[in-house]
Design a protein around this motif. Sequence first.
Motif, PDB file in Angstrom:
ATOM      1  N   VAL A 186      41.240  36.193  39.400  1.00  0.00           N
ATOM      2  CA  VAL A 186      42.356  37.101  39.743  1.00  0.00           C
ATOM      3  C   VAL A 186      43.282  36.407  40.743  1.00  0.00           C
ATOM      4  N   VAL A 187      42.668  35.819  41.772  1.00  0.00           N
ATOM      5  CA  VAL A 187      43.471  35.157  42.820  1.00  0.00           C
ATOM      6  C   VAL A 187      44.203  33.948  42.239  1.00  0.00           C
ATOM      7  N   SER A 188      43.445  33.054  41.570  1.00  0.00           N
ATOM      8  CA  SER A 188      44.070  31.823  41.062  1.00  0.00           C
ATOM      9  C   SER A 188      45.118  32.131  39.996  1.00  0.00           C
ATOM     10  N   GLY A 189      44.793  33.078  39.106  1.00  0.00           N
ATOM     11  CA  GLY A 189      45.748  33.459  38.062  1.00  0.00           C
ATOM     12  C   GLY A 189      47.006  34.060  38.661  1.00  0.00           C
ATOM     13  N   SER A 190      46.828  34.891  39.691  1.00  0.00           N
ATOM     14  CA  SER A 190      47.996  35.515  40.332  1.00  0.00           C
ATOM     15  C   SER A 190      48.851  34.461  41.035  1.00  0.00           C
ATOM     16  N   ALA A 244      32.339  37.491  42.075  1.00  0.00           N
ATOM     17  CA  ALA A 244      33.180  36.561  42.871  1.00  0.00           C
ATOM     18  C   ALA A 244      33.955  35.628  41.939  1.00  0.00           C
ATOM     19  N   GLY A 245      33.308  35.232  40.841  1.00  0.00           N
ATOM     20  CA  GLY A 245      33.971  34.357  39.865  1.00  0.00           C
ATOM     21  C   GLY A 245      35.167  35.046  39.227  1.00  0.00           C
ATOM     22  N   PHE A 246      34.934  36.304  38.780  1.00  0.00           N
ATOM     23  CA  PHE A 246      36.058  37.053  38.195  1.00  0.00           C
ATOM     24  C   PHE A 246      37.190  37.214  39.215  1.00  0.00           C
ATOM     25  N   TYR A 247      36.797  37.533  40.442  1.00  0.00           N
ATOM     26  CA  TYR A 247      37.825  37.802  41.453  1.00  0.00           C
ATOM     27  C   TYR A 247      38.600  36.524  41.807  1.00  0.00           C
ATOM     28  N   GLN A 248      37.862  35.397  41.763  1.00  0.00           N
ATOM     29  CA  GLN A 248      38.561  34.130  42.026  1.00  0.00           C
ATOM     30  C   GLN A 248      39.627  33.881  40.957  1.00  0.00           C
TER      31      GLN A 248
END
Lengths: 264, 229
Positions: free
Chosen positions: A225-229, A219-223
């Motif tokens: 991805v979202v925030s970076g995008s 979930a941390g990695f995916y967050q």
Amino acid sequence: MLSRWIEHQVWLGAAQAGVTMVAALVVVWLTGRLKLGMKKEILISLGRGVVQIVLVGFLLTVIFSADMWIAVPVILVMIAAGSVMTIQRVRDIPNALKISALGITAGAGLVITLMTFLGVIKQDLTSIIPIGSMMVYGAMNTNALMMERFRSELTAHAGQIEAGLALGASPEQVVSPYTRRAVTAALTPNINGLRSLGIVWIPGAMAGMVLTGENPAYAGFYQFVVSGSIFVTAVITVLVSIILLRKQVFSPAEQLLLRAEDGQ
Amino acid sequence: MTESERHTFIRAENLTYVVEGQAILSAISFAIQSGERVAIFGPSGAGKSTLIRLINRLDEPTSGTVWVEGEDYRQMPPRVLRQRLGMVMQHPNLFPGTVADNLRYGPSARGEALSDQAIRALLEGVDLAGFEDRQVGKLSGGEAQRVNLARTLANKPEALLLDEPTSALDQAAKAEVEETILSVINHQKVTCILVTHDEAQVRRLAERVLRFEEGQIVADGTVLEVLGA
């Protein structure tokens, strides 16, 4: 407690929203007692918020059962709405709506397409639409900040801008300090958001994943991805917009079209 | 410059400027000879500053045009026009930084470097020798306006357009700036168009007057002819 009495998920959601609305109305009553003059605005925003998000919830249940390509018109509608909301305070800039739409489309369109194509965002509607909406929303806010700041910098410094023009400088040269300030001011909340990620706040995507039982590390990695995008979307959006915007505030004969705030 | 050396430098032809249906200038025509010192004189709201902004093309005429040495200014790149017709505005609008930074601005915008020697000479010309490294925020009103004049002169303009250059100054600063302007135009022999509502200033600085009222020229002649003795 509510879940013990209500079994159907949608009715449970309605009851939970009802409790939240009661809490919000208590706050509205308090602001009224404190004479903050925001009662009407808060009530309208609350009303709009609940109606819009519930309608979208129902709409998404229909959309999620459709073909994946429905994501394209859905995101385009979000971009159109976001573009209109961006220009509320900069209507006197020629072609502001067109510029905002182009900026958000370039930023959100490019990042959503690329991330989906590479499989960074799962290629299903339940990922593309919510994450896409976060990018459009982020781009809208950043662009609105940039456009408002740019406009206010120009009207506050119209005298210096015209002094620069009168000395034979190009429009790009005379507005460059104000362009930098507008872009920096618009991106600062995004940069602060990235910096404080996980320390000051756990954003919605990660919180939702953890709540539904996903591995917190994933979930941390995916967050990220979202925030970076969202950050990349915001940067592309403001850069495209500012390049187009600075041309709009000058005539072909390199005259400043916005008037000074003090009427000089 | 002798009379025989003079030629028409600026010619305004039917210059009209209309804002929201209201005519600020109505079909203004006049010619100014090279080296001439002309005052655009009249009450506030007569359209004087509008005229000088139109000549510098900071605003666009609704109709009519300006000819600069026989060339229609609409055919000229605006940056070239503005370098040739240097404008000094009512408020100095100096850029943050030092006095030298401000003097370098115009040449640097064209990709040219202004030497330290040229900066010193410009500052001596406006009686501000040694002010190169002074921060503009620390200048008095009169000093700031003289830096403004030097900044315009750094572009080597063929004409000076002075828009109420002393109206925002107190009496002492006004005298300083006027003296500097007089010294510059006498020394450099540039064509000079001065916008002012101050009759005494017209007598001190100009040789010819265009009297403006309600967006029109109501008198054109020597200072003596228009204002009397």
